[in-house]
Design a protein around this motif. Structure first.
Motif, PDB file in Angstrom:
ATOM      1  N   GLY A  94       3.304  13.859  -1.723  1.00  0.00           N
ATOM      2  CA  GLY A  94       2.599  13.143  -2.777  1.00  0.00           C
ATOM      3  C   GLY A  94       2.753  11.633  -2.759  1.00  0.00           C
ATOM      4  N   GLU A  95       3.223  11.065  -1.645  1.00  0.00           N
ATOM      5  CA  GLU A  95       3.427   9.614  -1.559  1.00  0.00           C
ATOM      6  C   GLU A  95       2.235   8.871  -0.965  1.00  0.00           C
ATOM      7  OE1 GLU A  95       6.009   7.818  -2.734  1.00  0.00           O
ATOM      8  OE2 GLU A  95       6.824   9.650  -3.592  1.00  0.00           O
ATOM      9  N   ILE A  96       1.474   9.544  -0.110  1.00  0.00           N
ATOM     10  CA  ILE A  96       0.299   8.923   0.511  1.00  0.00           C
ATOM     11  C   ILE A  96      -0.912   9.756   0.095  1.00  0.00           C
ATOM     12  CG2 ILE A  96      -0.798   8.144   2.644  1.00  0.00           C
ATOM     13  CD1 ILE A  96       1.935   8.153   3.981  1.00  0.00           C
ATOM     14  N   PRO A  97      -1.666   9.297  -0.901  1.00  0.00           N
ATOM     15  CA  PRO A  97      -2.756  10.107  -1.452  1.00  0.00           C
ATOM     16  C   PRO A  97      -3.761  10.617  -0.419  1.00  0.00           C
ATOM     17  CG  PRO A  97      -2.374   8.193  -2.828  1.00  0.00           C
ATOM     18  CD  PRO A  97      -1.516   8.027  -1.598  1.00  0.00           C
ATOM     19  N   ARG A  98      -4.100   9.822   0.558  1.00  0.00           N
ATOM     20  CA  ARG A  98      -5.064  10.251   1.570  1.00  0.00           C
ATOM     21  C   ARG A  98      -4.405  10.355   2.944  1.00  0.00           C
ATOM     22  NH1 ARG A  98     -10.601   9.483   0.415  1.00  0.00           N
ATOM     23  NH2 ARG A  98     -10.926   8.512   2.434  1.00  0.00           N
ATOM     24  N   GLY A  99      -3.153  10.735   2.961  1.00  0.00           N
ATOM     25  CA  GLY A  99      -2.419  10.855   4.211  1.00  0.00           C
ATOM     26  C   GLY A  99      -3.003  11.887   5.151  1.00  0.00           C
ATOM     27  N   TYR A 100      -3.622  12.921   4.603  1.00  0.00           N
ATOM     28  CA  TYR A 100      -4.249  13.944   5.443  1.00  0.00           C
ATOM     29  C   TYR A 100      -5.354  13.325   6.305  1.00  0.00           C
ATOM     30  CZ  TYR A 100      -8.189  13.830   2.220  1.00  0.00           C
ATOM     31  OH  TYR A 100      -9.253  13.415   1.469  1.00  0.00           O
ATOM     32  N   SER A 114       0.845  -1.203   0.000  1.00  0.00           N
ATOM     33  CA  SER A 114       0.000   0.000   0.000  1.00  0.00           C
ATOM     34  C   SER A 114       0.876   1.247   0.000  1.00  0.00           C
ATOM     35  CB  SER A 114      -0.920   0.011   1.223  1.00  0.00           C
ATOM     36  OG  SER A 114      -0.179   0.301   2.395  1.00  0.00           O
ATOM     37  N   SER A 115       0.318   2.355  -0.411  1.00  0.00           N
ATOM     38  CA  SER A 115       1.104   3.599  -0.502  1.00  0.00           C
ATOM     39  C   SER A 115       1.656   4.007   0.860  1.00  0.00           C
ATOM     40  CB  SER A 115       0.269   4.727  -1.099  1.00  0.00           C
ATOM     41  OG  SER A 115      -0.883   4.973  -0.315  1.00  0.00           O
ATOM     42  N   THR A 116       0.878   3.818   1.911  1.00  0.00           N
ATOM     43  CA  THR A 116       1.336   4.203   3.248  1.00  0.00           C
ATOM     44  C   THR A 116       2.535   3.367   3.678  1.00  0.00           C
ATOM     45  OG1 THR A 116      -0.882   4.909   3.885  1.00  0.00           O
ATOM     46  CG2 THR A 116       0.648   4.397   5.665  1.00  0.00           C
ATOM     47  N   TYR A 117       2.401   2.055   3.579  1.00  0.00           N
ATOM     48  CA  TYR A 117       3.488   1.179   4.028  1.00  0.00           C
ATOM     49  C   TYR A 117       4.705   1.291   3.113  1.00  0.00           C
ATOM     50  CZ  TYR A 117       0.739  -0.946   7.738  1.00  0.00           C
ATOM     51  OH  TYR A 117       0.026  -1.168   8.885  1.00  0.00           O
ATOM     52  N   ALA A 118       4.471   1.510   1.835  1.00  0.00           N
ATOM     53  CA  ALA A 118       5.600   1.702   0.917  1.00  0.00           C
ATOM     54  C   ALA A 118       6.370   2.960   1.299  1.00  0.00           C
ATOM     55  CB  ALA A 118       5.106   1.777  -0.523  1.00  0.00           C
ATOM     56  N   PHE A 119       5.645   4.035   1.622  1.00  0.00           N
ATOM     57  CA  PHE A 119       6.297   5.280   2.040  1.00  0.00           C
ATOM     58  C   PHE A 119       7.075   5.079   3.337  1.00  0.00           C
ATOM     59  CE2 PHE A 119       6.003   9.187   4.660  1.00  0.00           C
ATOM     60  CZ  PHE A 119       6.844   9.997   3.917  1.00  0.00           C
ATOM     61  N   LEU A 120       6.442   4.462   4.328  1.00  0.00           N
ATOM     62  CA  LEU A 120       7.120   4.222   5.602  1.00  0.00           C
ATOM     63  C   LEU A 120       8.372   3.377   5.413  1.00  0.00           C
ATOM     64  CD1 LEU A 120       4.023   3.527   7.865  1.00  0.00           C
ATOM     65  CD2 LEU A 120       5.478   5.569   7.889  1.00  0.00           C
ATOM     66  N   SER A 121       8.297   2.406   4.502  1.00  0.00           N
ATOM     67  CA  SER A 121       9.444   1.518   4.253  1.00  0.00           C
ATOM     68  C   SER A 121      10.609   2.228   3.594  1.00  0.00           C
ATOM     69  CB  SER A 121       9.008   0.335   3.387  1.00  0.00           C
ATOM     70  OG  SER A 121       8.105  -0.468   4.090  1.00  0.00           O
ATOM     71  N   THR A 122      10.358   3.365   2.936  1.00  0.00           N
ATOM     72  CA  THR A 122      11.473   4.124   2.363  1.00  0.00           C
ATOM     73  C   THR A 122      12.267   4.847   3.440  1.00  0.00           C
ATOM     74  OG1 THR A 122      10.163   6.130   1.963  1.00  0.00           O
ATOM     75  CG2 THR A 122      10.253   4.484   0.173  1.00  0.00           C
ATOM     76  N   ILE A 123      11.649   5.042   4.607  1.00  0.00           N
ATOM     77  CA  ILE A 123      12.315   5.737   5.716  1.00  0.00           C
ATOM     78  C   ILE A 123      12.998   4.735   6.639  1.00  0.00           C
ATOM     79  CG2 ILE A 123      11.982   7.304   7.656  1.00  0.00           C
ATOM     80  CD1 ILE A 123       9.454   8.331   6.142  1.00  0.00           C
ATOM     81  N   LEU A 124      12.244   3.724   7.050  1.00  0.00           N
ATOM     82  CA  LEU A 124      12.741   2.657   7.929  1.00  0.00           C
ATOM     83  C   LEU A 124      12.022   1.362   7.571  1.00  0.00           C
ATOM     84  CD1 LEU A 124      12.612   4.303  11.493  1.00  0.00           C
ATOM     85  CD2 LEU A 124      14.667   3.675  10.251  1.00  0.00           C
TER      86      LEU A 124
END
Length: 137
Positions: A106-112, A46-56
């Motif tokens: 722009g990595e998590i479309p509904r992050g807000y 998912s976009s959220t976990y993919a984004f988090l995985s780029t950090i840690l």
């Protein structure tokens, strides 16, 4: 049977309302940590976990969740419980900030949306953390 009832009543009086809330937060945070460590492949993509995985790596994100869960568990039985409420609220604010940052770049479309939910939950933790005498003003 009477012994079990007395044990339960003793536990309830020792934990109290704030301790019961901390036990709930402990469960939530520990289960969330477990979900990060053992996330299935479709969740990790998912976009959220993919984004988090780029950090840690996801297992590393589980460490603060598990730590705060354990803090809440321990402090649920303590007289002074403020550190647990601070940790529980701070973790959720930080998680909200991560989602907001992911949305802003722009990595998590509904992050807000996730940020608003986690910030609202952090606020709820703080409402529970207020002593009754401050709440009843």
């Amino acid at each position: 049977m009477n012994q079990a009832i007395r044990w339960w009543q003793g536990l309830r009086s020792r934990v109290g309302r704030r301790g019961a809330a901390l036990l709930f937060f402990a469960l939530l945070d520990l289960v969330f940590a477990q979900g990060l460590v053992w996330a299935p492949a479709e969740t990790r993509s998912s976009s959220t976990y993919a984004f988090l995985s780029t950090i840690l790596p996801l297992w590393a994100w589980a460490i603060p969740w598990a730590a705060v869960g354990l803090v809440c568990l321990v402090y649920a039985f303590a007289r002074e419980d403020r550190p647990a409420f601070i940790a529980a609220s701070g973790l959720k604010v930080g998680w909200a900030a991560l989602h907001l940052a992911g949305w802003l770049v722009g990595e998590i479309p509904r992050g807000y949306l996730a940020a608003a939910i986690w910030l609202g939950f952090a606020g709820f933790v703080q409402v529970i953390a207020l002593p009754d005498k401050q709440w009843n003003r």
